[in-house]
Scaffold this motif. Structure first.
Motif, PDB file in Angstrom:
ATOM      1  N   LEU A 198       4.668  -1.494  -2.836  1.00  0.00           N
ATOM      2  CA  LEU A 198       3.833  -0.856  -1.870  1.00  0.00           C
ATOM      3  C   LEU A 198       2.442  -0.742  -3.434  1.00  0.00           C
ATOM      4  O   LEU A 198       0.876  -0.822  -2.923  1.00  0.00           O
ATOM      5  CB  LEU A 198       4.437   0.458  -2.462  1.00  0.00           C
ATOM      6  CG  LEU A 198       5.532   0.763  -0.844  1.00  0.00           C
ATOM      7  CD1 LEU A 198       6.585   2.092  -1.553  1.00  0.00           C
ATOM      8  CD2 LEU A 198       4.699   1.014   0.192  1.00  0.00           C
ATOM      9  N   VAL A 199       2.542  -1.290  -4.559  1.00  0.00           N
ATOM     10  CA  VAL A 199       1.691  -1.092  -5.766  1.00  0.00           C
ATOM     11  C   VAL A 199       0.830  -2.330  -5.349  1.00  0.00           C
ATOM     12  O   VAL A 199      -0.363  -1.586  -5.062  1.00  0.00           O
ATOM     13  CB  VAL A 199       2.474  -1.874  -6.872  1.00  0.00           C
ATOM     14  CG1 VAL A 199       1.353  -1.666  -8.093  1.00  0.00           C
ATOM     15  CG2 VAL A 199       3.272  -0.579  -7.513  1.00  0.00           C
ATOM     16  N   CYS A 200       1.212  -3.239  -4.588  1.00  0.00           N
ATOM     17  CA  CYS A 200       0.784  -4.310  -4.342  1.00  0.00           C
ATOM     18  C   CYS A 200      -0.521  -3.944  -3.552  1.00  0.00           C
ATOM     19  O   CYS A 200      -1.988  -4.271  -3.314  1.00  0.00           O
ATOM     20  CB  CYS A 200       0.890  -5.539  -4.089  1.00  0.00           C
ATOM     21  SG  CYS A 200       0.311  -7.279  -3.598  1.00  0.00           S
ATOM     22  N   THR A 201       0.092  -3.614  -2.368  1.00  0.00           N
ATOM     23  CA  THR A 201      -1.157  -3.064  -1.270  1.00  0.00           C
ATOM     24  C   THR A 201      -1.842  -2.285  -1.035  1.00  0.00           C
ATOM     25  O   THR A 201      -2.577  -2.238  -1.685  1.00  0.00           O
ATOM     26  CB  THR A 201      -0.333  -2.464  -0.006  1.00  0.00           C
ATOM     27  OG1 THR A 201       0.869  -3.867   0.514  1.00  0.00           O
ATOM     28  CG2 THR A 201      -0.430  -1.984   1.077  1.00  0.00           C
ATOM     29  N   ALA A 202      -1.617  -1.251  -2.659  1.00  0.00           N
ATOM     30  CA  ALA A 202      -2.533   0.298  -2.467  1.00  0.00           C
ATOM     31  C   ALA A 202      -3.385   0.052  -3.741  1.00  0.00           C
ATOM     32  O   ALA A 202      -4.743  -0.212  -3.558  1.00  0.00           O
ATOM     33  CB  ALA A 202      -1.334   1.115  -3.713  1.00  0.00           C
ATOM     34  N   VAL A 203      -3.448  -1.574  -4.178  1.00  0.00           N
ATOM     35  CA  VAL A 203      -4.249  -2.140  -5.300  1.00  0.00           C
ATOM     36  C   VAL A 203      -5.284  -2.954  -4.734  1.00  0.00           C
ATOM     37  O   VAL A 203      -6.038  -2.987  -4.733  1.00  0.00           O
ATOM     38  CB  VAL A 203      -3.488  -3.122  -6.209  1.00  0.00           C
ATOM     39  CG1 VAL A 203      -4.685  -3.759  -6.856  1.00  0.00           C
ATOM     40  CG2 VAL A 203      -2.858  -2.578  -7.189  1.00  0.00           C
ATOM     41  N   PHE A 204      -4.903  -3.415  -3.877  1.00  0.00           N
ATOM     42  CA  PHE A 204      -5.795  -4.671  -2.374  1.00  0.00           C
ATOM     43  C   PHE A 204      -6.715  -3.962  -1.663  1.00  0.00           C
ATOM     44  O   PHE A 204      -7.516  -3.690  -1.348  1.00  0.00           O
ATOM     45  CB  PHE A 204      -4.666  -5.475  -1.551  1.00  0.00           C
ATOM     46  CG  PHE A 204      -4.646  -6.803  -2.388  1.00  0.00           C
ATOM     47  CD1 PHE A 204      -5.044  -8.043  -1.580  1.00  0.00           C
ATOM     48  CD2 PHE A 204      -3.297  -6.419  -2.900  1.00  0.00           C
ATOM     49  CE1 PHE A 204      -5.129  -8.872  -2.046  1.00  0.00           C
ATOM     50  CE2 PHE A 204      -3.416  -8.236  -4.055  1.00  0.00           C
ATOM     51  CZ  PHE A 204      -3.985  -9.378  -3.441  1.00  0.00           C
ATOM     52  N   LEU A 212      -0.663   6.967   0.218  1.00  0.00           N
ATOM     53  CA  LEU A 212      -0.826   5.480   1.424  1.00  0.00           C
ATOM     54  C   LEU A 212      -1.215   6.422   2.652  1.00  0.00           C
ATOM     55  O   LEU A 212      -1.840   5.543   3.909  1.00  0.00           O
ATOM     56  CB  LEU A 212      -0.060   4.444   0.961  1.00  0.00           C
ATOM     57  CG  LEU A 212      -0.061   4.031   0.177  1.00  0.00           C
ATOM     58  CD1 LEU A 212       0.484   2.495  -0.248  1.00  0.00           C
ATOM     59  CD2 LEU A 212      -1.824   2.752   0.030  1.00  0.00           C
ATOM     60  N   ARG A 213      -0.432   7.625   2.492  1.00  0.00           N
ATOM     61  CA  ARG A 213      -0.584   7.751   4.060  1.00  0.00           C
ATOM     62  C   ARG A 213      -1.313   8.352   4.979  1.00  0.00           C
ATOM     63  O   ARG A 213      -1.410   8.214   5.675  1.00  0.00           O
ATOM     64  CB  ARG A 213       1.209   9.013   4.491  1.00  0.00           C
ATOM     65  CG  ARG A 213       1.016  10.034   3.836  1.00  0.00           C
ATOM     66  CD  ARG A 213       1.763  11.429   3.827  1.00  0.00           C
ATOM     67  NE  ARG A 213       1.507  12.384   2.766  1.00  0.00           N
ATOM     68  CZ  ARG A 213       2.336  13.210   3.220  1.00  0.00           C
ATOM     69  NH1 ARG A 213       3.362  13.324   4.391  1.00  0.00           N
ATOM     70  NH2 ARG A 213       1.643  14.867   2.600  1.00  0.00           N
ATOM     71  N   GLU A 214      -2.216   8.444   4.102  1.00  0.00           N
ATOM     72  CA  GLU A 214      -3.274   8.758   5.214  1.00  0.00           C
ATOM     73  C   GLU A 214      -4.884   8.207   5.208  1.00  0.00           C
ATOM     74  O   GLU A 214      -6.011   8.346   4.855  1.00  0.00           O
ATOM     75  CB  GLU A 214      -4.257  10.461   4.082  1.00  0.00           C
ATOM     76  CG  GLU A 214      -2.718  11.131   3.841  1.00  0.00           C
ATOM     77  CD  GLU A 214      -2.400  11.682   5.991  1.00  0.00           C
ATOM     78  OE1 GLU A 214      -3.214  11.975   6.202  1.00  0.00           O
ATOM     79  OE2 GLU A 214      -1.558  12.415   5.372  1.00  0.00           O
ATOM     80  N   GLU A 215      -4.005   6.769   3.886  1.00  0.00           N
ATOM     81  CA  GLU A 215      -5.123   6.121   3.815  1.00  0.00           C
ATOM     82  C   GLU A 215      -5.293   5.036   4.991  1.00  0.00           C
ATOM     83  O   GLU A 215      -4.451   3.730   6.184  1.00  0.00           O
ATOM     84  CB  GLU A 215      -3.902   4.326   3.469  1.00  0.00           C
ATOM     85  CG  GLU A 215      -5.482   3.667   2.539  1.00  0.00           C
ATOM     86  CD  GLU A 215      -7.027   4.189   1.962  1.00  0.00           C
ATOM     87  OE1 GLU A 215      -7.988   3.682   2.481  1.00  0.00           O
ATOM     88  OE2 GLU A 215      -6.863   4.615   0.727  1.00  0.00           O
ATOM     89  N   LYS A 216      -5.962   5.267   5.767  1.00  0.00           N
ATOM     90  CA  LYS A 216      -6.484   4.462   7.329  1.00  0.00           C
ATOM     91  C   LYS A 216      -7.145   3.011   7.392  1.00  0.00           C
ATOM     92  O   LYS A 216      -7.018   1.911   8.710  1.00  0.00           O
ATOM     93  CB  LYS A 216      -8.294   5.542   8.003  1.00  0.00           C
ATOM     94  CG  LYS A 216      -7.888   6.715   8.257  1.00  0.00           C
ATOM     95  CD  LYS A 216      -9.415   7.560   8.698  1.00  0.00           C
ATOM     96  CE  LYS A 216      -8.872   8.871   9.022  1.00  0.00           C
ATOM     97  NZ  LYS A 216     -10.108   9.597   9.809  1.00  0.00           N
TER      98      LYS A 216
END
Length: 453
Positions: free
Chosen positions: A277-283, A419-423
């Motif tokens: 999850l951290v990696c996804t958010a940073v990318f 992240l849930r609102e991240e389109k």
């Protein structure tokens, strides 16, 4: 079709599925292994104690300050095994719901599904090391009651009225939860956080100061218990003869290394998905090559150093010294300090830890969520690292990392909330994440099924 869709979209459905699956798996667990047989025999009159009251009174003098949890273990162990087999999954569901509620996610069906999966893939097999019943009552049930103690404070901060009887129930839950040393430490930290927020919002409920007093009284009770001193002396003689010569800073190093090893260099699904999850958010939020490399680092370590560490050691047995370096005597000892290679595992572990903390900051940004996530993470790690300040560090297993693992679940849900609102999170990424979660659930189901009688 409309009714079926409503059922599938119900926020309560994940909790129901979680309970049913976990209860079915509990059906085959033994409740007479390890120390469970001893505690159940107390109620059946086969032990050296006359009854449970006599046992906890003698244990106060000779063993520990866990009188409330040990008495509960005697009561539960003396009943039908199905009582524990039905209650323990209910405690797990309550922890999952409580985590969602504390983070304002209880109406989000996807969030509830994720938190249920994360609790399901927690390292439950380690709870059977000393016996399912006694271990879950002492470590897990105290955590569940600790969450209950926090729920009502959270409800007050939302502006909802809490009746007096509910406040009393929160205090009673605190009494039980604070009888576990690690739970008491985590509960105190979170209650202080709620007290600070409550004072700032002018909504401090009357029972939160009472709960803090209960936690403080519990610590005094633990530190003055003659049984705790007797047990520590016995463990020093049996397992850790040179413990009295270990300095304060050595204990800090041993504790931090012990806590980090339990999530980085072991097969810990929760930490792996947290890194993912951290990696996804940073990318998603940064295009910097440096930031993305930093985000990938803990994920790769969690994958190859933890999830696949047995396979990696099978291919490269020369790396076995990495895992053997972490011992109750410290990562770098007097005997190994002359070898430069002995410093590599310690430096690598701490570097990974620091990079992970920076990654959490990058993933959440300069927000209140970052402070909350890091606060929960460090408090959870402290509960596990504190074991180094007792002689039990020589024999403590992975079960002592339960509170730390649950704090990682909390950090996972904070990241999910951001992240849930991240389109920009597309269907392929969601599909891969869901597939990995399903694979982890299948692996965990098989692991627990293998533990049937």
């Amino acid at each position: 079709m409309t009714r079926a869709r409503k059922v599938l979209q119900s926020p309560w459905l994940p909790f129901l599925v979680f309970y049913l699956l976990f209860a079915v798996l509990h059906a085959g667990f033994s409740t007479q292994s390890g120390d469970d047989a001893f505690y159940s025999n107390v109620m059946h009159g086969f032990a050296e104690w006359r009854n449970a009251w006599d046992m906890v009174a003698k244990h106060y003098q000779m063993w520990s300050a866990r009188q409330i949890t040990e008495f509960t273990a005697c009561m539960v162990g003396g009943l039908s095994p199905w009582v524990w087999r039905l209650l323990n999954p209910l405690m797990a569901v309550f922890c999952a719901f409580g985590t969602s509620y504390l983070l304002h996610l209880e109406r989000d069906v996807r969030a509830n599904a994720l938190v249920c999966v994360l609790y399901f893939i927690h390292q439950w097999p380690y709870m059977a090391d000393a016996g399912w019943v006694i271990t879950t009552v002492i470590y897990f049930w105290t955590a569940a009651l600790g969450i209950l103690a926090l729920l009502l404070a959270a409800r007050t901060l939302r502006g909802n009225r809490v009746p007096v009887w509910a406040g009393i129930a929160a205090c009673l839950a605190t009494v039980f939860a604070a009888n576990g040393e690690q739970t008491a430490l985590m509960l105190t930290a979170l209650l202080l956080l709620y007290a600070g927020v409550g004072i700032r919002r002018h909504r401090l409920p009357w029972f939160v100061p009472v709960q803090l007093v209960i936690c403080a009284a519990s610590f005094v009770y633990m530190f003055t218990c003659p049984g705790s001193a007797a047990r520590m002396e016995g463990e020093m003689i049996s397992y850790y003869k040179n413990y009295s010569m270990v300095t304060f800073f050595q204990k800090v190093e041993i504790g931090v290394s012990f806590a980090m090893r339990n999530v980085i260099f072991t097969r810990n699904f929760v930490f792996f998905f947290l890194c993912l999850l951290v990696c996804t958010a940073v990318f998603l939020r940064y295009k910097s090559i440096l930031f993305r490399m930093m985000a990938v680092w803990p994920l790769l370590v969690a994958l190859f150093g933890g999830m696949l560490h047995r396979e990696v050691l099978g291919l490269f047995p020369q790396l076995s010294f990495w895992l053997e370096a972490f011992s109750p005597n410290g990562t770098v000892t007097l005997a190994s300090s002359g070898n430069p290679l002995s410093f590599l595992p310690l430096l690598f572990l701490y570097a990974t830890f620091c990079v992970f903390v920076v990654d959490v900051y990058l993933a959440l940004g300069h927000t209140a969520d970052t402070l909350l996530a890091l606060y929960v993470f460090f408090c959870g790690a402290a509960t596990n690292a504190a074991i180094a300040f007792t002689s039990a560090i020589g024999v403590s297993g992975e079960r002592t990392a339960l509170i730390f693992s649950f704090s990682l679940i909390g950090v996972c849900m904070i990241l999910y909330r951001s992240l849930r609102e991240e389109k920009r999170v597309g269907l392929p990424a969601k599909g891969v994440f869901s597939a990995l979660l399903c694979a982890a659930c299948i692996y965990q189901t098989y692991s627990l099924w293998e533990m049937w009688i």
